[in-house]
Scaffold this active site. Structure first.
Site, short mmCIF file in Angstrom:
data_model
loop_
_atom_site.label_atom_id
_atom_site.label_comp_id
_atom_site.label_asym_id
_atom_site.label_seq_id
_atom_site.Cartn_x
_atom_site.Cartn_y
_atom_site.Cartn_z
CB CYS A 1 -0.82 -0.02 1.29
SG CYS A 1 -2.09 -1.32 1.17
CG HIS B 1 -2.77 3.84 3.06
ND1 HIS B 1 -3.59 3.70 1.83
CD2 HIS B 1 -2.73 2.55 3.64
CE1 HIS B 1 -3.85 2.34 1.81
NE2 HIS B 1 -3.34 1.55 2.82
CG ASN C 1 -6.35 -0.30 2.41
OD1 ASN C 1 -5.84 0.12 1.31
ND2 ASN C 1 -5.57 -0.82 3.31
N1 ACO Z 1 -17.21 -8.00 11.91
C1 ACO Z 1 -17.43 -8.38 13.47
N2 ACO Z 1 -16.60 -8.85 14.04
C2 ACO Z 1 -15.29 -8.73 13.67
C3 ACO Z 1 -14.87 -8.48 12.49
C4 ACO Z 1 -15.91 -7.96 11.50
N3 ACO Z 1 -15.67 -7.83 10.29
N4 ACO Z 1 -13.75 -8.51 12.17
C5 ACO Z 1 -13.17 -8.93 13.47
N5 ACO Z 1 -14.22 -9.04 14.34
C6 ACO Z 1 -14.18 -9.43 15.69
C7 ACO Z 1 -12.89 -10.43 15.94
O1 ACO Z 1 -13.07 -11.79 15.68
C8 ACO Z 1 -12.72 -9.91 17.55
O2 ACO Z 1 -13.45 -10.66 18.16
P1 ACO Z 1 -13.10 -11.67 19.45
O3 ACO Z 1 -12.71 -10.74 20.59
O4 ACO Z 1 -14.51 -12.43 19.82
O5 ACO Z 1 -12.07 -12.65 19.23
C9 ACO Z 1 -13.16 -8.67 17.65
O6 ACO Z 1 -13.94 -8.50 16.39
C10 ACO Z 1 -11.77 -7.71 17.78
O7 ACO Z 1 -10.98 -7.94 16.81
P2 ACO Z 1 -9.67 -7.10 16.56
O8 ACO Z 1 -8.85 -7.91 15.32
O9 ACO Z 1 -8.94 -7.16 17.92
O10 ACO Z 1 -10.22 -5.69 16.46
P3 ACO Z 1 -9.58 -4.49 16.17
O11 ACO Z 1 -10.26 -3.41 17.04
O12 ACO Z 1 -8.12 -4.44 16.04
O13 ACO Z 1 -9.99 -4.06 14.65
C11 ACO Z 1 -8.84 -4.13 12.37
C12 ACO Z 1 -9.75 -4.96 13.44
C13 ACO Z 1 -10.32 -3.18 11.84
C14 ACO Z 1 -8.66 -4.95 11.17
C15 ACO Z 1 -7.70 -3.17 13.10
O14 ACO Z 1 -6.94 -3.98 13.78
C16 ACO Z 1 -7.32 -2.52 11.66
O15 ACO Z 1 -7.66 -1.56 11.01
N6 ACO Z 1 -5.92 -2.84 11.38
C17 ACO Z 1 -5.05 -2.34 10.29
C18 ACO Z 1 -5.36 -2.47 9.16
C19 ACO Z 1 -4.63 -1.81 8.00
O16 ACO Z 1 -4.60 -0.85 8.25
N7 ACO Z 1 -4.48 -2.59 7.26
C20 ACO Z 1 -3.38 -1.95 6.34
C21 ACO Z 1 -3.02 -2.77 5.16
S1 ACO Z 1 -2.11 -1.86 4.01
C22 ACO Z 1 -1.46 -2.97 2.90
O17 ACO Z 1 -0.24 -3.03 2.74
C23 ACO Z 1 -2.21 -4.13 2.45
#
Ligand code: ACO
Length: 345
Positions: free
Chosen positions: A125, A265, A295
């Site tokens: 990204c 980003h 994204n």
């Molecule tokens: N819907 C409902 N529940 C969900 C979902 C969903 N879509 N996704 C995860 N959950 C649940 C999980 O299973 C977990 O449940 P549990 O507590 O029972 O185990 C709970 O929600 C919390 O999960 P986390 O992963 O801890 O949630 P978090 O608050 O960290 O949010 C997220 C997750 C949105 C993915 C966040 O971590 C994030 O944005 N990370 C960065 C992603 C990013 O910027 N990526 C860039 C990529 S750039 C590239 O090069 C491709």
């Protein structure tokens, strides 16, 4: 008096800036409600944790080059540049049409950029900002006059639609800019790039390369999907976005108070908000469209830049800061003084 910084673009022989911008997204809109029909999620969870409400998905017969070409065409039109006047095309993507030929070759042919060289650049990204900085070097050295830089990805092609922790986050899109010489004092004033390879395993697509070719024994469909340690990437992103912006500004002898518009980003509204606070910027000086597109990887920053321009959020002499981050783990940033294009007075 400005401080002299090592590697400062102030040392460029020719000031280099953006002459035109364009973007393109596929027609299909996939809302959170639609996703919730086939994966265990809710609109409330997605909006609350990411700020995303919808994303675009490429049609089965659309590939990354199709998005890239349309975005490129629009950027050329905005810049008043003919394809045959291009010296170079750089396509930043992590979802090329195929391993060979390069997507930039397909774009070069279909745009009719008869004189241009071209290559693809992959650093996930962060790709567009890296490509922007790379393309700028050719103009800054006086070697080339017109460079088309495109960021394009079809991230939905890497999604496991049963993995709710990733499939809600990404979408397809492309953006492009034409780089060329600008008046003194305008254009790229500060840049910064970085990689922390130790964090690489937290964001991967394991198969399809030389370590795990598609035909290797034991390869599973899930090996072709994007896999992510979400919370780990989140912590990285929150710490790196603001810092990268500060480093590009410092590299150009600038400060956050001078920033007119911060264009980060578009991965997650919470990450954008955390970096806004780190830079101590009011909300009006930060651009976000993550709500509508999710994204789009390499498409994200130029798509945001293009919409910011369309909405009249960037004026002549404004200082804008672009920051990309992503797999690698990697990041790149650029501080740009808008304007100074030939014929702009
Ligand atoms: N819907 C409902 N529940 C969900 C979902 C969903 N879509 N996704 C995860 N959950 C649940 C999980 O299973 C977990 O449940 P549990 O507590 O029972 O185990 C709970 O929600 C919390 O999960 P986390 O992963 O801890 O949630 P978090 O608050 O960290 O949010 C997220 C997750 C949105 C993915 C966040 O971590 C994030 O944005 N990370 C960065 C992603 C990013 O910027 N990526 C860039 C990529 S750039 C590239 O090069 C491709």
């Amino acid at each position: 008096m400005t401080t002299e910084h090592p590697n400062s673009p102030q040392g460029y022989k020719t000031p280099v800036g953006i002459l035109g911008v364009g973007h393109f997204v596929p027609d299909e809109v996939l809302t959170n409600a639609e996703l919730a029909k086939f994966v265990d999620t809710t609109d409330e969870w997605i909006v609350g944790r990411t700020g995303i409400r919808a994303r675009r998905r490429a049609a089965p017969d659309q590939a990354t080059s199709d998005l890239a070409i349309e975005a490129g065409r629009r950027a050329l039109e905005a810049a008043g540049t003919r394809p045959e006047d291009l010296d170079l095309i750089i396509v930043a993507t992590m979802t090329p049409d195929c391993p060979m030929p390069a997507t930039s070759s397909i774009v070069q042919h279909k745009l009719g950029a008869t004189r241009a060289g071209g290559f693809d650049l992959n650093i996930a990204c962060s790709g567009f900002v890296y490509a922007l900085i790379t393309g700028a070097q050719f103009v800054a050295s006086g070697t080339y006059q017109r460079v088309l830089v495109i960021g394009a990805d079809c991230m939905t092609r890497l999604m496991n639609w049963k993995d709710r922790s990733t499939c809600v986050l990404f979408g397809d899109g492309a953006g492009a800019v034409v780089l060329g010489p600008v008046a003194s004092g305008y254009g790229m004033l500060g840049i910064h790039t970085g990689v922390n390879g130790a964090g690489g395993p937290s964001l991967t697509v394991n198969a399809g390369g030389s370590r795990m070719p598609s035909w290797s024994e034991g390869v599973k469909p899930s090996d072709f999907y994007l896999q992510m340690e979400g919370p780990e990437v989140f912590r990285f992103a929150v710490s790196v976005m603001g810092e990268a912006a500060l480093k590009a500004l410092d590299n150009g002898g600038l400060t956050p108070e001078q920033v007119s518009l911060f264009i980060p980003h578009q991965a997650n509204a919470r990450i954008i908000e955390a970096s806004r606070k780190r830079l101590n910027l009011p909300p009006a000086r930060v651009f976000s469209n993550v709500e509508n597109y999710g994204n789009t990887s390499c498409g994200s920053v130029p798509l945001a830049l293009s919409e910011a321009l369309q909405q009249g959020r960037i004026q002549d002499r404004d200082l804008i800061v672009l920051v990309g981050f992503g797999g690698g783990l990697s990041w790149a940033s650029a501080a740009i003084r808008w304007g100074g294009q030939p014929g702009s007075g």
